[in-house]
Design a protein around this motif. Structure first.
Motif, PDB file in Angstrom:
ATOM      1  N   THR A 100       0.827  -1.211   0.000  1.00 33.63           N
ATOM      2  CA  THR A 100       0.000   0.000   0.000  1.00 33.63           C
ATOM      3  C   THR A 100       0.860   1.260   0.000  1.00 33.63           C
ATOM      4  O   THR A 100       0.609   2.206  -0.756  1.00 33.63           O
ATOM      5  CB  THR A 100      -0.919   0.010   1.236  1.00 33.63           C
ATOM      6  N   ALA A 104       1.471   4.129  -3.136  1.00 36.25           N
ATOM      7  CA  ALA A 104       1.255   5.566  -2.959  1.00 36.25           C
ATOM      8  C   ALA A 104       2.442   6.395  -3.442  1.00 36.25           C
ATOM      9  O   ALA A 104       2.418   7.628  -3.355  1.00 36.25           O
ATOM     10  CB  ALA A 104       0.974   5.873  -1.491  1.00 36.25           C
ATOM     11  N   GLU A 201      -3.542   3.612   5.917  1.00 36.05           N
ATOM     12  CA  GLU A 201      -4.854   4.186   6.222  1.00 36.05           C
ATOM     13  C   GLU A 201      -4.728   5.663   6.589  1.00 36.05           C
ATOM     14  O   GLU A 201      -5.566   6.486   6.197  1.00 36.05           O
ATOM     15  CB  GLU A 201      -5.511   3.406   7.362  1.00 36.05           C
ATOM     16  N   HIS A 204      -4.171   7.640   3.426  1.00 38.81           N
ATOM     17  CA  HIS A 204      -5.411   7.771   2.669  1.00 38.81           C
ATOM     18  C   HIS A 204      -6.340   8.799   3.306  1.00 38.81           C
ATOM     19  O   HIS A 204      -6.922   9.654   2.622  1.00 38.81           O
ATOM     20  CB  HIS A 204      -6.097   6.404   2.593  1.00 38.81           C
TER      21      HIS A 204
END
Length: 270
Positions: A100, A104, A201, A204
């Motif tokens: 993740t 990004a 998280e 995001h």
């Protein structure tokens, strides 16, 4: 018939000697003396400082490292007495967290006090861009300083006392909630569960928050660019319209409600 031993299986009633002259080397190990014997427990850097040769167990040490274990050396009276192998398996969630973060566009650098061999094995398994092994707290601080000098924005994640200086130096320090208090005090962000997926998280949620702020600023600019000129009578000579105080009050209330409602949408996107 022999009497059963009162000592539990696998336990021995050992008389422990008193520890004297204890010293802790930051990030490398500890030293002290027991019953007149000088003890050194730590990594290869500490053994080198103590003048202890590691060659006699090099094959066994290399085998343990290839198996993914971190090796801690024990020296007694300037001689190598043995090694301790500590295995710290990679969490199942770490691979998802790395994927993740990498997606990004963030470059991942691992700095660890473990050996170079162990660091390389973990980096290859997780696809980490760069790694540094047998790193002291000062060296971690230097790595972050060098990246910042190059104009990079650095986020640091750690959980130990040795990570505290680097967490404070980084642009964004992230501590694990399962780590030490000093690490959490030094960081700007704390992941309560200590799960690295929380970093993705948080990234995001940060992107959503910034986008929401821009939207709210746009709404406010739109309301004011229409309402203020009308209230000031700019269009009165052409249309004969003025903004009633009642309408202005309703418009201001609607502006606040719309901004708050737009911000609350973040709860649905988490």
């Amino acid at each position: 018939m022999p009497r059963p031993s009162s000592t539990p299986p696998g336990k021995k009633k050992l008389t422990l000697g008193e520890l004297e002259n204890f010293e802790s080397g930051s990030g490398i190990g500890v030293t002290g003396s027991v019953d007149g014997h000088q003890l050194v427990l730590g990594n290869s850097a500490l053994m080198q400082q103590a003048g202890i040769e590691l060659g006699q167990l090099s094959d066994e040490i290399e085998s343990l490292r290839r198996q993914g274990a971190s090796v801690v050396y024990l020296g007694v009276d300037s001689g190598l007495a043995g090694v301790l192998a500590v295995a710290d398996p990679i969490k199942a969630t770490t691979r998802d967290a790395m994927a993740t973060i990498r997606w990004a566009g963030v470059r991942i650098v691992m700095a660890t006090g473990d050996s170079e061999i162990r660091a390389r094995a973990v980096a290859e398994e997780l696809g980490i861009d760069a790694f540094h092994g047998e790193v002291t707290p000062d060296a971690k601080l230097e790595i972050i300083s060098q990246l910042q000098t190059r104009g990079r924005h650095v986020a640091m994640a750690g959980d130990g006392i040795n990570d505290a200086p680097a967490l404070a130096k980084a642009d964004i320090g992230t501590a694990m909630g399962t780590g030490t208090d000093v690490a959490m005090s030094s960081a700007q962000v704390t992941l309560v569960k200590g799960d690295l997926r929380g970093i993705g998280e948080a990234m995001h949620l940060s992107d959503l928050t910034v986008a929401n702020m821009r939207q709210n600023l746009g709404f406010a600019f739109l309301y004011n660019s229409i309402g203020v000129p009308v209230a000031a009578g700019v269009i009165y000579p052409f249309t004969g319209l003025l903004l009633s105080p009642m309408v202005a009050a309703v418009a201001m209330s609607f502006s606040s409600v719309s901004v708050v409602s737009n911000a609350l949408r973040l709860l649905l996107k988490k």
